[in-house]
Design an enzyme around this catalytic site. Structure first.
Site, PDB file in Angstrom:
ATOM      1  N   GLU A  54      -4.079 -33.927  43.678  1.00 28.54           N
ATOM      2  CA  GLU A  54      -3.412 -34.805  44.639  1.00 28.54           C
ATOM      3  C   GLU A  54      -4.268 -35.085  45.874  1.00 28.54           C
ATOM      4  OE1 GLU A  54       0.988 -35.162  44.773  1.00 28.54           O
ATOM      5  OE2 GLU A  54       0.699 -33.689  46.356  1.00 28.54           O
ATOM      6  N   LYS A  56      -3.442 -35.648  49.637  1.00 24.61           N
ATOM      7  CA  LYS A  56      -2.332 -35.523  50.577  1.00 24.61           C
ATOM      8  C   LYS A  56      -2.862 -35.014  51.907  1.00 24.61           C
ATOM      9  CE  LYS A  56       0.757 -32.323  49.617  1.00 24.61           C
ATOM     10  NZ  LYS A  56       1.949 -31.661  49.055  1.00 24.61           N
ATOM     11  N   LYS A 116       2.447 -41.562  44.300  1.00 21.12           N
ATOM     12  CA  LYS A 116       3.420 -40.559  44.747  1.00 21.12           C
ATOM     13  C   LYS A 116       4.155 -41.142  45.946  1.00 21.12           C
ATOM     14  CE  LYS A 116       4.577 -35.963  44.510  1.00 21.12           C
ATOM     15  NZ  LYS A 116       3.785 -34.881  45.090  1.00 21.12           N
ATOM     16  N   GLU A 165      10.840 -36.743  38.322  1.00 19.21           N
ATOM     17  CA  GLU A 165      10.830 -35.416  38.944  1.00 19.21           C
ATOM     18  C   GLU A 165      12.246 -34.890  39.115  1.00 19.21           C
ATOM     19  OE1 GLU A 165       8.208 -34.594  42.420  1.00 19.21           O
ATOM     20  OE2 GLU A 165      10.115 -34.274  43.467  1.00 19.21           O
ATOM     21  N   ASN A 186       9.783 -29.931  39.922  1.00 20.41           N
ATOM     22  CA  ASN A 186       9.234 -29.594  41.234  1.00 20.41           C
ATOM     23  C   ASN A 186       9.712 -28.195  41.623  1.00 20.41           C
ATOM     24  OD1 ASN A 186       8.326 -29.445  43.884  1.00 20.41           O
ATOM     25  ND2 ASN A 186       8.786 -31.589  44.306  1.00 20.41           N
ATOM     26  N   GLU A 216       5.180 -28.963  39.058  1.00 23.16           N
ATOM     27  CA  GLU A 216       4.690 -29.465  40.346  1.00 23.16           C
ATOM     28  C   GLU A 216       4.974 -28.472  41.478  1.00 23.16           C
ATOM     29  OE1 GLU A 216       6.556 -33.215  41.162  1.00 23.16           O
ATOM     30  OE2 GLU A 216       6.705 -33.725  39.061  1.00 23.16           O
ATOM     31  N   SER A 217       4.025 -28.350  42.384  1.00 22.13           N
ATOM     32  CA  SER A 217       4.156 -27.571  43.622  1.00 22.13           C
ATOM     33  C   SER A 217       3.994 -26.067  43.407  1.00 22.13           C
ATOM     34  CB  SER A 217       5.501 -27.820  44.326  1.00 22.13           C
ATOM     35  OG  SER A 217       5.629 -29.166  44.694  1.00 22.13           O
TER      36      SER A 217
END
Length: 261
Positions: A54, A56, A116, A165, A186, A216-217
Site C-alpha cells: 500500500e 499510505k 483504496k 471488505e 479487515n 488486511e491490516s
C-alpha cells in the site's frame, strides 16, 4: 458519530462537489478509460507471496506514517520487489492521498492497482477507471446490499475487479454475490482501530473458494502470512509495515525474500 461515519459524511459532500466540477462525460473521455485491466485476482492465485503493498501517507489512527514519499518511486520499488499489486489511498482529508497519486502510480508501473477509497457513489467507480485503477475497494460496513450489487456490477462492466471488505460475519453474509472477485477481511475494527488477526481466521471458512481471500491490516511478519495461508488466504494487504520505513520498496523486497526462504 464514530470516525467511519464522519469519513462517509465528508465523502458525500466531496462527491457532490466533484460532480459539479467534472462531468462523467469528461471521465469517460480519459485516455485511460478504455484500457484493459490486468487481473489482481489472477496474480494472487498464481503467486507464492500474495502481497498487495500500500501507499499510505497517514491515517486517522496514525497521523503521520510517511509524508515524504514519491508515489511513482514507491510503486516502482514495489513492482521490482515482486509485489502482486499496489493499493493507492486516494482519500485526501483523512489519509493524505489523491487521485493524482493513482495517476502517477499508473504511469510508473504495469502491475494491478487498487483504488483504496470510501466508495459510496457510481461516480467514484468511473473516476477509478479514468485514473488508472484495475480494482476498486467496496466496504460492506458503509454500503447496503443493493449498493454493493450496483457498484460492483458497474465496475465489472468497466472491466475492473472488485475487492469487497468485511469486518464480521453479518457483513460477509449480506455481501456475497457473483459480481465480486476478491473478499477481504479487515483485521482492524474501523470504529475502535483495534487489530486482531483472529478476525481473518474466524471468517475464513465462511468465504466460498470462488473468491480470492485477502487478509488486511496488522500483517507485519512472515509468520502472520504463513498462519493465514493455512486458512486459505491468498492475498495479504500490507501498508504501514512498508510505508513507515525510509524506502518502502526496499522494505518490501526484504520482506518478500524472507517470505520465500
Amino acid at each position: 458519530m464514530n470516525i467511519l461515519d464522519k469519513i462517509v459524511a465528508d465523502k458525500r459532500k466531496e462527491v457532490l462537489l466533484k460532480k459539479g466540477l467534472i462531468p462523467t462525460s469528461q471521465l469517460e473521455a480519459s485516455v485511460l478509460f478504455g484500457r484493459n485491466c490486468p487481473s489482481l485476482a489472477l496474480a494472487l492465485r498464481h503467486s507464492d507471496t500474495g502481497i498487495i503493498a500500500e501507499h499510505k501517507r497517514r491515517s486517522p489512527s496514525k497521523q503521520t506514517i510517511n509524508q515524504n514519499t514519491n508515489v511513482g518511486v514507491v510503486a516502482k520499488g514495489y513492482e521490482n520487489a515482486g509485489i502482486c499489486g499496489m493499493s493507492v489511498l486516494t482519500d485526501i482529508k483523512y489519509f493524505g492521498g489523491s487521485l493524482e497519486d493513482l495517476l502517477l502510480a499508473r504511469a510508473s508501473v504495469s502491475m494491478p492497482l487498487l483504488r483504496k477509497e470510501f466508495i459510496i457513489d457510481e461516480y467514484q467507480v468511473l473516476e477509478a477507471k479514468a485514473y488508472g485503477a484495475d480494482v476498486i475497494l467496496l466496504i460492506a460496513a458503509v454500503l447496503s446490499k443493493a449498493q454493493i450489487k450496483s457498484l460492483s456490477e458497474l465496475a465489472q462492466d468497466l472491466g475492473m475487479e472488485v475487492l469487497l471488505e468485511v469486518h464480521n460475519q453479518d457483513e460477509l453474509e449480506k455481501s456475497l454475490m457473483p459480481s465480486l472477485n476478491l473478499l477481504g477481511v479487515n483485521n482492524r475494527n474501523l470504529k475502535t482501530f483495534e487489530v486482531r488477526l483472529e478476525t481473518s481466521k474466524s471468517l475464513a471458512e465462511l468465504i466460498p473458494n470462488d473468491f480470492v481471500k485477502v487478509s488486511e491490516s496488522g500483517i507485519s511478519s512472515v509468520e502472520a502470512i504463513t498462519q493465514l495461508k493455512s486458512y486459505g488466504y491468498q492475498g495479504f494487504l500490507i501498508g504501514e509495515n512498508f510505508m513507515k520505513t525510509e524506502n518502502p520498496g526496499a522494505s518490501a523486497q526484504e520482506f518478500v525474500q524472507n517470505l520465500k526462504t
